[in-house]
Design a protein around this motif. Structure first.
Motif, PDB file in Angstrom:
ATOM      1  N   LYS A  14      -2.896 -15.749  17.949  1.00  0.00           N
ATOM      2  CA  LYS A  14      -3.956 -15.654  18.583  1.00  0.00           C
ATOM      3  C   LYS A  14      -4.527 -16.697  20.049  1.00  0.00           C
ATOM      4  CE  LYS A  14      -5.678 -20.418  17.118  1.00  0.00           C
ATOM      5  NZ  LYS A  14      -6.942 -21.422  16.606  1.00  0.00           N
ATOM      6  N   ASP A  26     -12.043 -21.873  20.861  1.00  0.00           N
ATOM      7  CA  ASP A  26     -11.789 -20.357  19.519  1.00  0.00           C
ATOM      8  C   ASP A  26     -13.387 -20.163  19.031  1.00  0.00           C
ATOM      9  OD1 ASP A  26      -8.862 -20.901  19.143  1.00  0.00           O
ATOM     10  OD2 ASP A  26      -9.073 -22.438  17.615  1.00  0.00           O
ATOM     11  N   ALA A  38     -14.224 -22.961  11.848  1.00  0.00           N
ATOM     12  CA  ALA A  38     -13.158 -23.314  11.358  1.00  0.00           C
ATOM     13  C   ALA A  38     -12.153 -22.493  10.476  1.00  0.00           C
ATOM     14  CB  ALA A  38     -13.925 -23.850  10.214  1.00  0.00           C
ATOM     15  N   GLN A  39     -12.959 -21.125  10.656  1.00  0.00           N
ATOM     16  CA  GLN A  39     -11.514 -19.951   9.802  1.00  0.00           C
ATOM     17  C   GLN A  39     -11.093 -19.742  11.336  1.00  0.00           C
ATOM     18  OE1 GLN A  39     -13.307 -16.383   8.573  1.00  0.00           O
ATOM     19  NE2 GLN A  39     -11.396 -16.154   7.840  1.00  0.00           N
ATOM     20  N   GLU A  41     -10.619 -21.645  13.930  1.00  0.00           N
ATOM     21  CA  GLU A  41      -9.449 -22.822  14.320  1.00  0.00           C
ATOM     22  C   GLU A  41      -8.031 -23.085  13.660  1.00  0.00           C
ATOM     23  OE1 GLU A  41     -12.298 -25.685  14.325  1.00  0.00           O
ATOM     24  OE2 GLU A  41     -12.585 -25.854  16.668  1.00  0.00           O
ATOM     25  N   SER A  42      -8.147 -22.546  12.269  1.00  0.00           N
ATOM     26  CA  SER A  42      -6.995 -23.004  11.507  1.00  0.00           C
ATOM     27  C   SER A  42      -5.858 -21.935  11.502  1.00  0.00           C
ATOM     28  CB  SER A  42      -7.822 -22.720   9.906  1.00  0.00           C
ATOM     29  OG  SER A  42      -8.712 -21.028   9.478  1.00  0.00           O
ATOM     30  N   TRP A  43      -6.443 -20.691  12.338  1.00  0.00           N
ATOM     31  CA  TRP A  43      -5.304 -20.321  12.641  1.00  0.00           C
ATOM     32  C   TRP A  43      -4.451 -20.596  13.097  1.00  0.00           C
ATOM     33  CZ3 TRP A  43      -8.762 -16.114  14.409  1.00  0.00           C
ATOM     34  CH2 TRP A  43      -9.554 -14.839  12.658  1.00  0.00           C
ATOM     35  N   GLU A  44      -2.926 -20.225  13.337  1.00  0.00           N
ATOM     36  CA  GLU A  44      -2.007 -20.915  14.045  1.00  0.00           C
ATOM     37  C   GLU A  44      -2.073 -20.562  14.863  1.00  0.00           C
ATOM     38  OE1 GLU A  44       1.837 -22.072  12.923  1.00  0.00           O
ATOM     39  OE2 GLU A  44       1.232 -21.689  10.622  1.00  0.00           O
TER      40      GLU A  44
END
Length: 85
Positions: A14, A26, A38-39, A41-44
């Motif tokens: 990312k 993001d 939110a989706q 942002e949840s990715w590493e």
């Protein structure tokens, strides 16, 4: 968009994708992908991007068409082996 897709690797992280696109956060990436913030942002940061359709479309990866099942043979159960004497 095709030029960008040609420069992006499917295994890209990312952080690397944001850098390649010139994004600083993001929110910008989520807007381009059309995904909830939110989706994204949840990715590493340093892991490979998930294989969600929106990411694959941005990367230029074509979804593989689902193979059609061969047509059913109505005589399949009626035909039996013939035993010879």
């Amino acid at each position: 968009m095709e030029q960008v897709a040609a420069q992006i690797d499917v295994r890209m992280s990312k952080r690397a994708l944001r850098a390649r696109l010139g994004f600083t956060n993001d929110k910008q990436l989520a807007t381009v992908l059309g995904l909830p913030l939110a989706q994204v942002e949840s990715w590493e940061e340093e892991r490979a991007l998930p294989g969600v359709p929106e990411v694959l479309r941005l990367l230029g990866v074509q979804a593989q068409a689902i193979a059609e099942e061969p047509p059913e043979d109505p005589d399949e159960t009626r035909i039996v082996p013939v035993e010879t004497a």
